[in-house]
Design a protein around this motif. Structure first.
Motif, PDB file in Angstrom:
ATOM      1  N   LYS A 198    -112.087  -0.682  14.102  1.00  0.00           N
ATOM      2  CA  LYS A 198    -112.367  -0.635  15.511  1.00  0.00           C
ATOM      3  C   LYS A 198    -112.718   1.100  15.869  1.00  0.00           C
ATOM      4  O   LYS A 198    -113.631   1.195  16.608  1.00  0.00           O
ATOM      5  N   TYR A 199    -111.665   1.870  15.056  1.00  0.00           N
ATOM      6  CA  TYR A 199    -111.860   3.047  15.600  1.00  0.00           C
ATOM      7  C   TYR A 199    -113.179   3.897  14.691  1.00  0.00           C
ATOM      8  O   TYR A 199    -113.830   4.889  15.237  1.00  0.00           O
ATOM      9  N   LEU A 202    -115.937   3.061  17.158  1.00  0.00           N
ATOM     10  CA  LEU A 202    -115.754   4.077  18.419  1.00  0.00           C
ATOM     11  C   LEU A 202    -116.331   5.387  18.068  1.00  0.00           C
ATOM     12  O   LEU A 202    -116.952   5.919  18.948  1.00  0.00           O
ATOM     13  N   GLU A 203    -115.806   5.688  16.778  1.00  0.00           N
ATOM     14  CA  GLU A 203    -116.221   7.127  16.427  1.00  0.00           C
ATOM     15  C   GLU A 203    -117.483   7.430  15.610  1.00  0.00           C
ATOM     16  O   GLU A 203    -118.120   8.480  15.310  1.00  0.00           O
TER      17      GLU A 203
END
Length: 249
Positions: A198-199, A202-203
């Motif tokens: 997920k991150y 996002l990043e």
């Protein structure tokens, strides 16, 4: 290491898998009839559909469930593909992913699980790879009380570089089942992977070359559920990213 069988393994026997053929056919037919289901219903910002991609993974899973002894590598490859795009394509994709997660644990992992999972999930990905600069301990708690259902998920893990290779290594170092019972291992580890992915999305960074050691947590005899640990692991990732510094590889 002798562990009792996962209680839901019975849902992934050859006989039980045959009952999923109708479910997969329904997914395929729905996507053919309503291509707009190729994205999340409430995702108004995106016009990109993943209809054909979802039909393709449903067909790949169909070929596996009808085999009495499906190929382990085929399951592993489908698992990685589904996992990378979980929560960013559509709800049917996520449903198929959840089924394949469990199938992967039953067929490929649980009987020979020695407390270590190694993953190379970023093969072919365009993201720049990053690892953590300094070791970090993070904690996630999903503890809720209500008049109907209570929840208790609690997990603590350490993040550190694993520069020996590009893989992600997850180590289950819980000393005994009085801390976190074995039945919560799959959801805990899948939650860690979910949080990482997920991150990463996002990043726009492929978090890799990481060693993740789960060494503490807690459970409640009556209130803990498997899904609580998946959520607790994602919360731990959120907490980690508030303090972590990542470096390019």
């Amino acid at each position: 290491m002798n562990r009792k069988q996962l209680y839901w393994a019975k849902d992934y026997t050859y006989e039980a898998r045959q009952k999923k053929i109708g479910w997969l056919n329904e997914i395929i037919e729905s996507l053919h009839e309503q291509p707009e289901l190729g994205k999340y219903e409430d995702d108004e910002d995106s016009e990109e559909l993943f209809t054909q991609e979802t039909i393709t993974v449903a067909q790949r899973l169909m070929k596996l469930v009808i085999q009495e002894e499906p190929n382990k590598q085929d399951i592993r490859e489908l698992y990685i593909l589904l996992k990378i795009y979980k929560h960013i394509r559509n709800s049917a994709w996520d449903d198929i992913c959840k089924y394949v997660e469990n199938l992967h644990w039953v067929v490929n992992i649980w009987e020979t699980f020695q407390n270590v999972i190694e993953l190379d999930i970023w093969h072919g990905c365009e993201y720049q790879r990053y690892s953590i600069k300094e070791p970090l301990i993070t904690e996630g708690k999903f503890i809720r009380g209500s008049s109907s259902i209570d929840h208790h998920g609690h997990i603590v893990f350490k993040l550190e570089q694993n520069l020996e290779d590009n893989q992600i290594k997850i180590i289950w170092q819980i000393p005994n089942e009085t801390v976190i019972p074995d039945e919560y291992i799959p959801e805990s580890i899948e939650g860690i992977i979910d949080g990482l992915l997920k991150y990463s999305h996002l990043e726009k960074k492929a978090f890799s070359s990481l060693k993740i050691t789960v060494f503490n947590g807690s459970y409640h005899e009556y209130h803990s559920r498997e899904s609580d640990y998946r959520l607790a692991a994602c919360i731990a990732w959120r907490n980690a990213l508030e303090n972590a510094e990542f470096i390019p590889l």
